[in-house]
Design an enzyme around this catalytic site. Structure first.
Site, mmCIF file in Angstrom:
data_model
loop_
_atom_site.group_PDB
_atom_site.id
_atom_site.type_symbol
_atom_site.label_atom_id
_atom_site.label_comp_id
_atom_site.label_asym_id
_atom_site.label_seq_id
_atom_site.Cartn_x
_atom_site.Cartn_y
_atom_site.Cartn_z
ATOM 1 N N SER A 100 0.835 -1.202 0.000
ATOM 2 C CA SER A 100 0.000 0.000 0.000
ATOM 3 C C SER A 100 0.867 1.248 0.000
ATOM 4 O O SER A 100 1.971 1.265 0.558
ATOM 5 C CB SER A 100 -0.864 0.003 1.258
ATOM 6 O OG SER A 100 -1.451 1.275 1.474
ATOM 7 N N TYR A 123 -1.665 -0.055 10.370
ATOM 8 C CA TYR A 123 -1.949 -0.646 9.060
ATOM 9 C C TYR A 123 -0.756 -0.466 8.110
ATOM 10 O O TYR A 123 -0.251 -1.427 7.524
ATOM 11 C CB TYR A 123 -3.209 -0.029 8.437
ATOM 12 C CG TYR A 123 -3.336 -0.368 6.979
ATOM 13 C CD1 TYR A 123 -3.668 -1.657 6.578
ATOM 14 C CD2 TYR A 123 -3.069 0.584 5.993
ATOM 15 C CE1 TYR A 123 -3.746 -1.986 5.234
ATOM 16 C CE2 TYR A 123 -3.147 0.258 4.645
ATOM 17 C CZ TYR A 123 -3.482 -1.022 4.270
ATOM 18 O OH TYR A 123 -3.541 -1.346 2.950
ATOM 19 N N LYS A 129 2.094 -3.302 6.391
ATOM 20 C CA LYS A 129 2.395 -3.471 4.959
ATOM 21 C C LYS A 129 3.903 -3.355 4.711
ATOM 22 O O LYS A 129 4.479 -4.132 3.946
ATOM 23 C CB LYS A 129 1.616 -2.451 4.135
ATOM 24 C CG LYS A 129 0.118 -2.743 4.095
ATOM 25 C CD LYS A 129 -0.153 -4.086 3.433
ATOM 26 C CE LYS A 129 -1.587 -4.557 3.559
ATOM 27 N NZ LYS A 129 -1.810 -5.894 2.952
#
Lengths: 323, 323
Positions: free
Chosen positions: A117, A141, A145
């Protein structure tokens, strides 16, 4: 090759499965159905219901279906939720990937395409974000990644895997109404939701250092995201052991929130509605636009769809669920 | 408070347990005995044999012993091995911490001291490495330590924990011969091993941009490391929820490899031996020396022991195992 698509019953996964099939690849879907749904899996494609935390289920799926490559899309993806539940995000996204890699190595599966991402970049202070821009994720988050990329890099080196990490920018649109994203965590469905409630769409801050003062993002159609996965899978087929690509998937074009809202109002026949400007949201960078040169050079891929196609297709999906 | 020391049967853990006891803390050891040994656990201290990957074992230990804080030292720590076995290192160090934090949150345990490492900095290009120096780990081992800090930071915020991550510089020495490190992965025991084999000690490169051309490190006595853990534990006792300290543990003094080898030869009565200079090892930074101001300000802690005490005590331990 036979590609196992984890998270293949979800929004992005379902599009990737269709692109892989259209490209002549064998596909099996592995999904825990926590947010995905079985009816998104096309007829004729095997669906294994299981979690990437379940080593036994992974081993069995790889063995039973003769899997030779994995497209790993399963994972948790809400930035705000990751702040509230970091342990859950690390478990699902980091431990889940670690267990998947163990299972792949044990089963002799040596090709992996990974959903990363643009969140790995955090608040980049550059005009175009390239794959060399320093990573500084701003949320659990985004951390999971970046950690996934690190783990894949180390595993590719230690075990001779061929891997590609694809850093998605702002995914939008749908290939067909029934495949549209059911969540309302991104700009386009958030505007739809406000309109449906009879409220003005909101713009979070118009005092950023951008041309119209609103945040600038790089929106990309989910069908383009999907075709990039197919291109990456094909590239890995003939790659040397240890190959480890990291690639932005974006259009390389910035669109401001104000511009997007205006387009959405036009496409949805809400030309008389005006947006309401509210305070900035904490953690929103002013501008995040992909440098898209490397993926074009490495995969010969570039985006085909534009903003109106993203908005129009998302709107068809919204109307299907909100008749 | 009752502190559970994971890895408390290992080299550093055994020293921390003793420092905590001497400081009047209640202690229980949790160790899988994969590299630690039960005979390092002092009489009267409960030893729970279990892995930090085993949620049930952690829950039971916390419940049965009324644990109110954790000192998390368990983990894999060999840089070279981490390159060969990255999945194993991520599992033990990252997933292990994630499971431990889950168990702590479920059991209402809200204080944590974590073993981090100067390996999070990678190849720092500064005279003194402070906690603000950018982190850029160069190995899966260093990555797992930085990831651990990120996870702890997010968990402290989400769950109101009080945490301290201690970045160890080059640990050496022993409190007593039987507590000395049995491994030969650090400079001092590596020199001992060469001497025992009748070979010249090796210096990996003398063409670095340092005063004598050899690498410069910040060596710190394991008893000083241990007392820093006690100081951190005490600091967390009265800390606000969400407190999250990141602290270097070093002396703030650089010693070159050449200087250390000369001292070791002197302490071990090998004054006639000369070191052999060989090629650089890949990945060795020229200079890694701690800025030690923050830990002094935050904990009132500073190192008490010097190089000769580290070398002499390590040598006593070596002779005990190699009579």
């Amino acid at each position: 090759m036979t590609w196992m698509v984890t998270g293949g019953a979800g929004f992005i996964g379902a599009h990737v499965v269709r692109a892989m099939l259209a490209g002549g690849q064998q596909v099996v879907v592995f999904d825990d159905l926590s947010t995905g749904s079985a009816d998104k899996v096309p007829a004729g494609v095997p669906l294994v219901t299981g979690s990437v935390l379940d080593r036994g289920a992974l081993d069995a799926a790889i063995r039973d279906h003769g899997v030779t490559g994995v497209v790993h899309i399963a994972g948790k993806k809400q930035v705000g939720e990751s702040v509230e539940r970091p342990l859950h995000y690390y478990k699902e996204n980091v431990t889940g990937l670690e267990v998947l890699l163990e299972s792949m190595v044990a089963g002799g599966v040596d090709r992996l395409v990974f959903s990363s991402s643009a969140a790995v970049y955090g608040m980049p202070d550059v005009d175009l974000v390239t794959e060399q821009t320093p990573c500084a994720p701003m949320s659990p988050y985004g951390e999971t990644k970046l950690i996934g990329e690190w783990l894949i890099h180390a595993a590719a080196r230690a075990h001779g895997l061929r891997c590609a990490s694809l850093r998605y920018f702002n995914v939008a649109g749908a290939a067909s109404p029934e495949l549209a994203d059911a969540g309302v965590f991104n700009l386009i469905p958030m505007v739809f939701e406000r309109l449906e409630a009879g409220e003005s769409p909101r713009i979070f801050g118009d005092d950023y250092a951008t041309p119209d003062g609103t945040c600038v993002r790089d929106y990309i159609h989910v069908e383009d995201i999907a075709s990039a996965h197919l291109a990456a899978a094909r590239r890995l087929q003939d790659a040397e052991p240890g190959t480890d690509l990291t690639l932005n998937i974006g259009r390389g074009e910035g669109s401001s929130v104000r511009e997007m809202v205006d387009r959405i109002l036009k496409v949805t026949d809400n030309g008389a509605v005006t947006a309401e400007v509210t305070a900035r949201r904490p953690g929103d960078p002013a501008r995040v636009v992909a440098g898209a040169d490397r993926i074009r050079e490495e995969l010969g891929w570039s985006a085909r769809f534009g903003l109106d196609e993203m908005i129009e297709s998302a709107w068809q999906g919204w109307r299907l669920r909100h008749p």
